[in-house]
Scaffold this active site. Structure first.
Site, short mmCIF file in Angstrom:
data_model
loop_
_atom_site.label_atom_id
_atom_site.label_comp_id
_atom_site.label_asym_id
_atom_site.label_seq_id
_atom_site.Cartn_x
_atom_site.Cartn_y
_atom_site.Cartn_z
N GLU A 1 -17.88 -81.53 33.98
CA GLU A 1 -19.10 -80.64 34.47
C GLU A 1 -20.47 -81.44 34.88
O GLU A 1 -20.79 -81.02 36.02
CB GLU A 1 -19.50 -80.05 33.07
CG GLU A 1 -18.69 -78.79 32.37
CD GLU A 1 -18.88 -78.26 31.18
OE1 GLU A 1 -19.04 -79.12 30.16
OE2 GLU A 1 -19.29 -77.12 31.21
N GLU B 1 -12.29 -77.76 26.33
CA GLU B 1 -13.29 -77.45 25.40
C GLU B 1 -12.28 -76.20 24.38
O GLU B 1 -12.67 -76.29 23.35
CB GLU B 1 -14.18 -76.74 25.90
CG GLU B 1 -15.39 -77.93 26.37
CD GLU B 1 -15.08 -78.33 27.84
OE1 GLU B 1 -14.16 -78.08 28.49
OE2 GLU B 1 -16.13 -78.78 28.37
N1 3HC Z 1 -16.58 -87.73 21.58
C1 3HC Z 1 -16.61 -88.76 20.75
N2 3HC Z 1 -15.67 -89.57 20.70
C2 3HC Z 1 -14.54 -89.39 21.58
C3 3HC Z 1 -14.45 -88.54 22.37
C4 3HC Z 1 -15.39 -87.68 22.39
N3 3HC Z 1 -15.48 -86.56 23.56
N4 3HC Z 1 -13.17 -88.61 22.98
C5 3HC Z 1 -12.63 -89.59 22.34
N5 3HC Z 1 -13.29 -90.12 21.39
C6 3HC Z 1 -12.99 -91.49 20.59
C7 3HC Z 1 -11.87 -91.08 19.62
O1 3HC Z 1 -12.32 -90.60 18.46
C8 3HC Z 1 -11.34 -92.41 19.43
O2 3HC Z 1 -12.06 -93.21 18.49
P1 3HC Z 1 -11.63 -94.18 17.55
O3 3HC Z 1 -10.82 -95.09 18.20
O4 3HC Z 1 -12.57 -94.46 16.61
O5 3HC Z 1 -10.34 -93.32 16.95
C9 3HC Z 1 -11.69 -93.22 20.77
O6 3HC Z 1 -12.41 -92.47 21.41
C10 3HC Z 1 -10.36 -93.18 21.64
O7 3HC Z 1 -9.89 -91.96 21.89
P2 3HC Z 1 -8.23 -91.75 21.85
O8 3HC Z 1 -7.66 -92.59 20.80
O9 3HC Z 1 -8.08 -90.30 21.78
O10 3HC Z 1 -7.83 -92.35 23.07
P3 3HC Z 1 -6.75 -92.05 24.21
O11 3HC Z 1 -6.99 -93.25 25.34
O12 3HC Z 1 -5.58 -91.86 23.66
O13 3HC Z 1 -7.28 -90.81 24.87
C11 3HC Z 1 -9.13 -89.13 25.93
C12 3HC Z 1 -8.40 -90.56 25.67
C13 3HC Z 1 -8.08 -88.52 26.63
C14 3HC Z 1 -10.29 -89.10 26.35
C15 3HC Z 1 -8.96 -88.45 24.43
O14 3HC Z 1 -9.67 -89.36 23.53
C16 3HC Z 1 -9.30 -87.13 24.51
O15 3HC Z 1 -8.76 -86.16 25.01
N6 3HC Z 1 -10.80 -86.84 24.11
C17 3HC Z 1 -11.42 -85.60 24.04
C18 3HC Z 1 -11.92 -85.16 25.17
C19 3HC Z 1 -12.47 -83.81 24.99
O16 3HC Z 1 -11.93 -82.79 24.46
N7 3HC Z 1 -13.58 -83.48 25.80
C20 3HC Z 1 -14.24 -82.31 25.90
C21 3HC Z 1 -15.47 -82.33 24.34
S1 3HC Z 1 -16.13 -80.77 24.62
C22 3HC Z 1 -17.49 -81.12 25.78
O17 3HC Z 1 -17.17 -81.80 26.66
C23 3HC Z 1 -18.43 -79.84 25.73
C24 3HC Z 1 -18.99 -79.53 27.01
O18 3HC Z 1 -18.42 -78.49 27.91
C25 3HC Z 1 -20.49 -79.32 26.70
#
Ligand code: 3HC
Ligand code: NAI
Length: 694
Positions: free
Chosen positions: A103, A123
């Site tokens: 976004e 999301e």
């Molecule tokens: N917020 C906070 N922490 C996050 C995060 C996030 N969005 N995404 C990942 N992390 C943290 C994980 O908890 C993890 O922490 P840890 O090492 O302490 O366990 C660390 O970052 C690494 O994450 P992964 O182990 O998942 O690492 P990968 O390399 O396997 O994957 C990724 C990376 C593809 C970015 C995956 O973490 C992921 O899918 N993250 C979530 C993405 C997501 O859902 N984003 C949307 C959020 S909602 C939003 O944005 C609302 C908006 O519309 C207003």
């Protein structure tokens, strides 16, 4: 400082540096506001590049802030501020641009991405919808249909496809930073192209209703996808600012929903299971060369999982015929991966000629780093296999068993090296299912545990540590709630009603449809094996034995609880008389169960046994149980897992359910002391997660 502003010539550079994934925490949002102000005030800057340090562009809002009081500045305002700048900003994307991260990029005036970038709006998988303009800006760039697909499917779009769709302007050929700087130079001095100023595509209500109906069928019970469709289409009919306000209101509503809390619990729980204090800092052993013993359902699947992850596999079978059969199964599974576009045909050929072989001589495993046994579920056979392995495996090789229920300590005793023995409990189909229970026996060495976890990571699976007991975490809980379900059928419930009630609750499949899939012979043979240990008051599902005796083995014989003419399950009118006869023989007068009662009994049994599994250390924490049930047993993700569900329902209510059921059958229904203790102290199961779950 998670966000910095610098300048190179006439191009301003805004860099976000917030490891590990550049999530948009309050500090980053505030930093972006300050950087936008600095760029606006910098008369020497005519355009800017917005980029991220580290392994990825922004992966989204900071999920750990969800459920807490929101802190200013809010993300939509930050993005509005950047979009409103009167000098162009180029977003330079790499890694994964997800959620609020994408976004943010959509609010920039141009987007360029490294070729392997993936972008999406995940999301809905967290029970939310894009809440920082995604529902309004994305359709203005890619059109309504593509936007609805991307938002409701949560899929990650690869960079080239994103460019074709119009989501980004360019894929960078060479160095991303250099390409982004060149694009910024090109745009410098021009008025910014704001996404919000683009015309909104027309949204038809009929199209939205069709999509919502499809989604409701595919994802029963889940609300975020439904609200997302309404928010996209509803907002596009309004001026941009009003569309944004509507999106914000919908986002806030979903933020307060139990589904959001459950899904975010699942997200963090799946990451928390990997953090095991016992193996922190302990190096795993090598695992490039693997061996698999037994090439049946599980062995072949495990071999394929390893091969798809680039490991070398030697598979041992009993004789040449069984080895040829296993070879055929592996080839078929790999062919399936080729057909689904998961594996290139050339890579498949390479795997089959270089990385995979079958053999009938255990000596072929002499060089293997890790060997997984997947032979018949018999202690005697497994003891023989491990004794043989002890003779041929090299020192330091990890010796793993895929047993579903058997005692891994006893299996370890069959060797002279119990520290190297571990349980690696895969789920069927092993090349598809993401769960791996890592069963740690009494003498398993920490580096062997670390190797189990490293294997899971290599196979892109979720590993959960489990202790030794009959069935470990998942199958032990399954056996218990299955007994509760079977007791209801003995007492009058129809298996079809049970399946419907539990799929309506959200399970991927009902227990009787699952039995048909697994094969009724499996349960029958287990009951035979355990018959000698049976307590006189244990309730035996005699109807399941009858079906087995009639040759109704489930899908594989075309008939089990259901009939499978033409492949799809049909209810069978012949089942009811069979059940009536069984009840009459047992002297049971059948009674009716409401769907609520079916769910209450199933869940109470599941939660009760799960609490015992946590209390005796088989599972480290309640969240480990949740991860197992979500990823191995079809538990609805949007309910967070049985432990999260129990907290949400209230432990007091579950205790009163169990007391009510115990009044009828105090042999099966015993309240787990942990549940009573927690309820008495006014605490929840989540309190035992150690702050590792949101
Ligand atoms: N917020 C906070 N922490 C996050 C995060 C996030 N969005 N995404 C990942 N992390 C943290 C994980 O908890 C993890 O922490 P840890 O090492 O302490 O366990 C660390 O970052 C690494 O994450 P992964 O182990 O998942 O690492 P990968 O390399 O396997 O994957 C990724 C990376 C593809 C970015 C995956 O973490 C992921 O899918 N993250 C979530 C993405 C997501 O859902 N984003 C949307 C959020 S909602 C939003 O944005 C609302 C908006 O519309 C207003
Ligand atoms: P299966 O019957 O499909 O395969 C077992 C294979 O082992 C057969 O091909 C047999 O020829 C081979 N075998 C037997 N003894 C052998 C020996 N001494 N040396 C080499 N090969 C030998 O059984 P399945 O379903 O694959 O189960 C295997 C193990 O995995 C069991 O312990 C089972 O409990 C466990 N498991 C099964 C799951 C399932 O859903 N089927 C799920 C998770 C674990």
């Amino acid at each position: 400082m998670p966000v910095t502003y610098t300048r190179q010539g006439r191009i301003g550079i805004i860099t976000i540096d917030n490891p590990p994934v550049n999530a948009l925490s309050q500090a980053v949002r505030a930093g972006l506001m300050a950087a936008a102000d600095a760029f606006a005030a910098d008369d020497g800057a005519e355009a800017a590049v917005l980029c991220c340090a580290g392994r990825t562009w922004v992966a989204g809002a900071d999920i750990s802030e969800f459920g807490k009081p929101p802190a200013q500045p809010f993300l939509p305002e930050v993005i509005d501020r950047i979009e409103a700048l009167d000098k162009p900003v180029v977003a330079a994307l790499h890694g994964t641009a997800l959620g609020g991260g994408l976004e943010l990029a959509l609010g920039a005036h141009a987007r360029i991405a490294a070729p392997d970038t993936r972008m999406g709006l995940p999301e809905v998988t967290l029970g939310l919808l894009p809440g920082a303009g995604g529902t309004q800006r994305l359709p203005r760039l890619v059109g309504l249909e593509a936007a609805l697909d991307i938002i409701t499917s949560a899929r990650q779009v690869p960079a080239r496809q994103a460019a074709d769709l119009g989501m980004i302007d360019q894929v960078a050929d060479g160095d991303l930073t250099a390409a982004a700087m060149a694009l910024a130079e090109e745009l410098a001095g021009q008025p910014p192209r704001r996404t919000c100023d683009r015309p909104a595509p027309a949204a038809e209500d009929a199209q939205a209703e069709v999509l919502k109906a499809q989604l409701a069928r595919k994802l029963p019970g889940q609300i975020a996808q439904q609200v997302a469709v309404d928010t996209v289409t509803g907002g596009l009919a309004l001026p941009f600012a009003q569309g944004m306000a509507q999106e914000r209101a919908a986002f806030r509503r979903l933020m307060d929903s139990p589904q959001r809390a459950a899904l975010i619990h699942a997200f963090f729980a799946e990451r928390a299971v990997a953090h095991l204090p016992r193996i922190k800092g302990i190096a795993s052993r090598p695992l490039d060369r693997t061996g698999v013993i037994g090439g049946g359902t599980m062995g072949a699947g495990i071999a394929v999982a390893c091969l798809l992850a680039g490991l070398d596999v030697t598979l041992i079978e009993r004789d040449a015929e069984a080895a040829a059969k296993a070879q055929g199964t592996v080839e078929t599974l790999l062919e399936g991966a080729v057909k689904r576009g998961k594996l290139a045909a050339t890579r498949r050929d390479e795997i089959l000629s270089v990385a995979f072989r079958t053999d009938t001589d255990y000596a072929a495993l002499a060089q293997a780093d890790l060997i997984v046994e997947a032979v018949f579920e018999s202690m005697e056979v497994k003891e023989q296999v491990f004794a043989a392995l002890d003779r041929v495996a090299k020192p330091g090789a990890v010796l793993a068993t895929n047993t579903s229920y058997l005692n891994v300590n006893r299996i370890a005793d069959a060797t002279s090296r119990p520290a190297d023995v571990i349980g690696l409990h895969f789920f069927s189909p092993a090349h598809v299912m993401r769960l791996l229970e890592v069963v740690v026996a009494d003498r398993t060495a920490p580096e062997v545990v670390a190797t189990g976890f490293a294997l899971a990571k290599r196979l892109k699976k979720i590993a959960v540590r489990a202790g030794v007991c009959d069935g470990f975490i998942g199958n032990r809980i399954l056996s218990h709630y299955r007994a509760a379900v079977d007791a209801m059928v003995l007492d009058g419930a129809s298996p079809y009603q049970v399946d419907r009630a539990l799929t309506d609750f959200g399970f991927a499949m009902g227990p009787y449809a699952v039995s048909d899939l697994a094969g009724l012979d499996i349960g029958y043979l287990t009951r035979q094996r355990k018959a000698a240990d049976r307590h006189p008051r244990d309730r035996v599902p005699v109807f399941a034995d009858r079906l087995y005796e009639l040759g109704r083995l489930g899908r594989k014989s075309g008939r089990g609880y259901y009939r499978y003419e033409g492949g799809t399950p049909q209810e069978d009118p012949e089942l009811a008389p069979l059940l009536d006869q069984v009840r009459a023989d047992l002297g049971i007068s059948p009674r009716n169960f409401s769907d609520e009662e079916i769910v209450a009994r199933t869940m109470a049994a599941m939660v009760n046994e799960a609490a015992r599994v946590v209390a005796d250390g088989t599972a480290l924490r309640p969240l480990d149980v949740d991860v197992v049930m979500l990823n191995g047993y079809g538990f609805p993700r949007w309910r967070g897992g049985p432990m999260h569900w129990a907290d949400a329902r209230g432990l007091d209510r579950i205790l009163s359910d169990i007391d009510r059921f115990a009044a009828e059958d105090d042999h099966f229904w015993h309240t787990a002391p942990l549940l009573r203790e927690l309820a008495a102290q006014g605490r929840s199961l989540a309190d035992l997660n150690g702050g590792t779950s949101a």
